[in-house]
Design an enzyme around this catalytic site. Structure first.
Site, PDB file in Angstrom:
ATOM      1  N   ARG A 223       0.862  -1.186   0.000  1.00  9.23           N
ATOM      2  CA  ARG A 223       0.000   0.000   0.000  1.00  9.23           C
ATOM      3  C   ARG A 223       0.898   1.235   0.000  1.00  9.23           C
ATOM      4  NH1 ARG A 223      -3.338  -2.941  -1.597  1.00  9.23           N
ATOM      5  NH2 ARG A 223      -5.336  -3.489  -0.628  1.00  9.23           N
ATOM      6  N   HIS A 271      -0.899   0.308  -9.732  1.00  8.64           N
ATOM      7  CA  HIS A 271      -1.554  -0.618  -8.796  1.00  8.64           C
ATOM      8  C   HIS A 271      -2.049  -1.865  -9.555  1.00  8.64           C
ATOM      9  CE1 HIS A 271      -3.760  -0.873  -4.684  1.00  8.64           C
ATOM     10  NE2 HIS A 271      -3.505  -2.090  -5.152  1.00  8.64           N
TER      11      HIS A 271
HETATM   12  P1  NAP Z   1      -1.180 -11.693   5.092  1.00  6.76           P
HETATM   13  O1  NAP Z   1      -1.272 -13.101   4.642  1.00  6.76           O
HETATM   14  O2  NAP Z   1      -2.159 -11.182   6.097  1.00  6.76           O
HETATM   15  O3  NAP Z   1       0.299 -11.477   5.639  1.00  6.76           O
HETATM   16  C1  NAP Z   1       0.692 -10.304   6.268  1.00  6.76           C
HETATM   17  C2  NAP Z   1       2.119 -10.429   6.765  1.00  6.76           C
HETATM   18  O4  NAP Z   1       2.509  -9.165   7.325  1.00  6.76           O
HETATM   19  C3  NAP Z   1       2.250 -11.468   7.872  1.00  6.76           C
HETATM   20  O5  NAP Z   1       3.481 -12.146   7.753  1.00  6.76           O
HETATM   21  C4  NAP Z   1       2.244 -10.603   9.137  1.00  6.76           C
HETATM   22  O6  NAP Z   1       2.932 -11.140  10.248  1.00  6.76           O
HETATM   23  C5  NAP Z   1       2.987  -9.377   8.635  1.00  6.76           C
HETATM   24  N1  NAP Z   1       2.718  -8.224   9.510  1.00  6.76           N
HETATM   25  C6  NAP Z   1       1.524  -7.651   9.792  1.00  6.76           C
HETATM   26  N2  NAP Z   1       1.689  -6.638  10.669  1.00  6.76           N
HETATM   27  C7  NAP Z   1       3.018  -6.591  10.955  1.00  6.76           C
HETATM   28  C8  NAP Z   1       3.810  -5.799  11.803  1.00  6.76           C
HETATM   29  N3  NAP Z   1       3.265  -4.836  12.574  1.00  6.76           N
HETATM   30  N4  NAP Z   1       5.138  -6.030  11.867  1.00  6.76           N
HETATM   31  C9  NAP Z   1       5.694  -7.014  11.117  1.00  6.76           C
HETATM   32  N5  NAP Z   1       5.000  -7.816  10.278  1.00  6.76           N
HETATM   33  C10 NAP Z   1       3.671  -7.605  10.205  1.00  6.76           C
HETATM   34  O7  NAP Z   1      -1.269 -10.693   3.845  1.00  6.76           O
HETATM   35  P2  NAP Z   1      -1.004 -11.024   2.294  1.00  6.76           P
HETATM   36  O8  NAP Z   1      -2.127 -11.808   1.742  1.00  6.76           O
HETATM   37  O9  NAP Z   1       0.369 -11.565   2.143  1.00  6.76           O
HETATM   38  O10 NAP Z   1      -1.119  -9.545   1.655  1.00  6.76           O
HETATM   39  C11 NAP Z   1      -0.325  -8.467   2.129  1.00  6.76           C
HETATM   40  C12 NAP Z   1      -0.818  -7.160   1.541  1.00  6.76           C
HETATM   41  O11 NAP Z   1      -0.498  -7.065   0.162  1.00  6.76           O
HETATM   42  C13 NAP Z   1      -2.326  -6.967   1.552  1.00  6.76           C
HETATM   43  O12 NAP Z   1      -2.779  -6.559   2.830  1.00  6.76           O
HETATM   44  C14 NAP Z   1      -2.531  -5.898   0.507  1.00  6.76           C
HETATM   45  O13 NAP Z   1      -2.487  -4.622   1.113  1.00  6.76           O
HETATM   46  C15 NAP Z   1      -1.325  -6.048  -0.410  1.00  6.76           C
HETATM   47  N6  NAP Z   1      -1.725  -6.434  -1.782  1.00  6.76           N
HETATM   48  C16 NAP Z   1      -1.410  -5.596  -2.812  1.00  6.76           C
HETATM   49  C17 NAP Z   1      -1.760  -5.929  -4.126  1.00  6.76           C
HETATM   50  C18 NAP Z   1      -1.398  -5.053  -5.322  1.00  6.76           C
HETATM   51  O14 NAP Z   1      -1.918  -5.239  -6.421  1.00  6.76           O
HETATM   52  N7  NAP Z   1      -0.477  -4.133  -5.197  1.00  6.76           N
HETATM   53  C19 NAP Z   1      -2.435  -7.143  -4.362  1.00  6.76           C
HETATM   54  C20 NAP Z   1      -2.721  -7.988  -3.282  1.00  6.76           C
HETATM   55  C21 NAP Z   1      -2.370  -7.616  -2.000  1.00  6.76           C
HETATM   56  P3  NAP Z   1       2.457 -12.529  10.935  1.00  6.76           P
HETATM   57  O15 NAP Z   1       2.840 -13.604   9.935  1.00  6.76           O
HETATM   58  O16 NAP Z   1       3.259 -12.603  12.180  1.00  6.76           O
HETATM   59  O17 NAP Z   1       0.968 -12.423  11.122  1.00  6.76           O
END
Ligand code: NAP
Length: 308
Positions: A223, A271
């Protein structure tokens, strides 16, 4: 079951043909139709204003996007109804391809060779092996763990930062503020794959960028608000950060006058690093609809207190 679809950007037609084929006994309808408020489930991304107040019987809010930060910021979102993210393997694969292409562009000096081509300049640059490069992943969730494995298969060294220490094959795990401070100085490339929460907003700022070794690259596909834009521009201007690959921005679309557009150190995509793909997102959504029907806990529930 009655299932309502509401999104100001995604079109229901793309989803309904697939959903109706997979679940012929359920009823799907699109905002502004709300079936007299008798909906069991809402499929949403940027839902219409007033949707939730008209659906008193909801058993699940199912996001059709992976990121739920915008939904969680919506004051109308009911917190007594479970919220599920969409885990779309097609989107995860697309994100892997996007990150890999940025990493390879930097690693193989393609961005520098494009500049040389513009100057009709023929000069070989020093070759690094993938094993010479360390990629740090901020976030080791659905995206980070898959992309970590992908990068490992190319022999890159991979480090990962998450809220809790994790065990991902071949990936060195770091957690917490101290872990971030230990990890960043080792990263030739840092890739942001975090959810946007109060803790992660502005995580790439003057202090953390200064911890990277000189000449590192930054990839942000999570983001826009993860990056303090003025601090990244200063780090690019000083040459401390050699290149930034940016897919997401504080304001989208990126305003015409934004300094990123013309900055020689910045690559911009709109994006588009990973788009939801109804064909591959469908099985998980169908599974969650069936779970609600049979009273089982849905998959990929959001932890409201953690904010992701
Ligand atoms: P996810 O499965 O919820 O994984 C989030 C990761 O971030 C987990 O490893 C979590 O730690 C870590 N995290 C969260 N808060 C943290 C903190 N305060 N300090 C350190 N690590 C932290 O999410 P995902 O499915 O991989 O997706 C991640 C993000 O990608 C989405 O939320 C979205 O915003 C973005 N995204 C962007 C696009 C695009 O087109 N650009 C597309 C899809 C997604 P834990 O493992 O310990 O819980």
């Amino acid at each position: 079951m009655n299932i309502v679809f509401s999104s100001r950007v995604e079109s229901p037609e793309r989803w309904f043909a697939l959903l109706e084929q997979a679940l012929p006994h359920d009823r799907f309808f699109a905002w502004p139709e709300v079936n007299g408020g008798d909906a069991d489930l809402a499929l949403v991304a940027t839902p219409h204003e007033g949707l939730f107040s008209r659906l008193p019987r909801l058993k699940l809010v199912q996001s059709i996007w992976m990121g739920v930060d915008a939904l969680l910021a919506d004051p109308a979102l009911p917190h007594h109804v479970p919220l599920a993210r969409c885990i779309d393997p097609g989107m995860v694969a697309a994100m892997g391809e996007s990150v890999l292409s940025d990493v390879i562009d930097f690693h193989r000096h393609h961005y520098l060779y494009r500049r040389q081509q513009a100057e009709k300049k023929w000069k070989k640059l020093r070759q690094y092996m993938a094993a010479d490069r360390t990629v740090g992943l901020l976030g080791l969730g659905e995206l980070g763990s898959t992309i970590g494995a992908m990068l490992r298969s190319f022999q890159f060294k991979v480090l990962g930062w998450s809220r809790r220490l994790k065990s991902v094959a071949g990936v060195e795990s770091y957690a917490g503020a101290q872990g971030l401070a230990q990890m960043l100085p080792k990263c030739n490339i840092v890739v942001c794959l975090l959810p946007l929460t109060d803790e992660t907003r502005g995580i790439l700022n003057a202090t953390t960028l200064a911890l990277l070794p000189a000449g590192a690259a930054v990839v942000n596909v999570a983001r826009g608000a993860h990056v303090v834009e003025a601090d990244l521009l200063a780090a690019l201007d000083s040459g401390h950060v050699a290149r930034a690959y940016l897919d997401v921005f504080e304001t989208e679309p990126l305003p015409a006058g934004h300094p990123y557009w013309a900055h020689p150190g910045v690559s911009i995509t709109p994006h588009s690093a990973a788009l939801t793909e109804p064909r591959t997102a469908l099985p998980m959504i169908v599974e969650n609809i069936n779970r609600v029907r049979s009273g089982q806990a849905p998959l990929a529930l959001v932890d409201f207190s953690a904010g992701y």
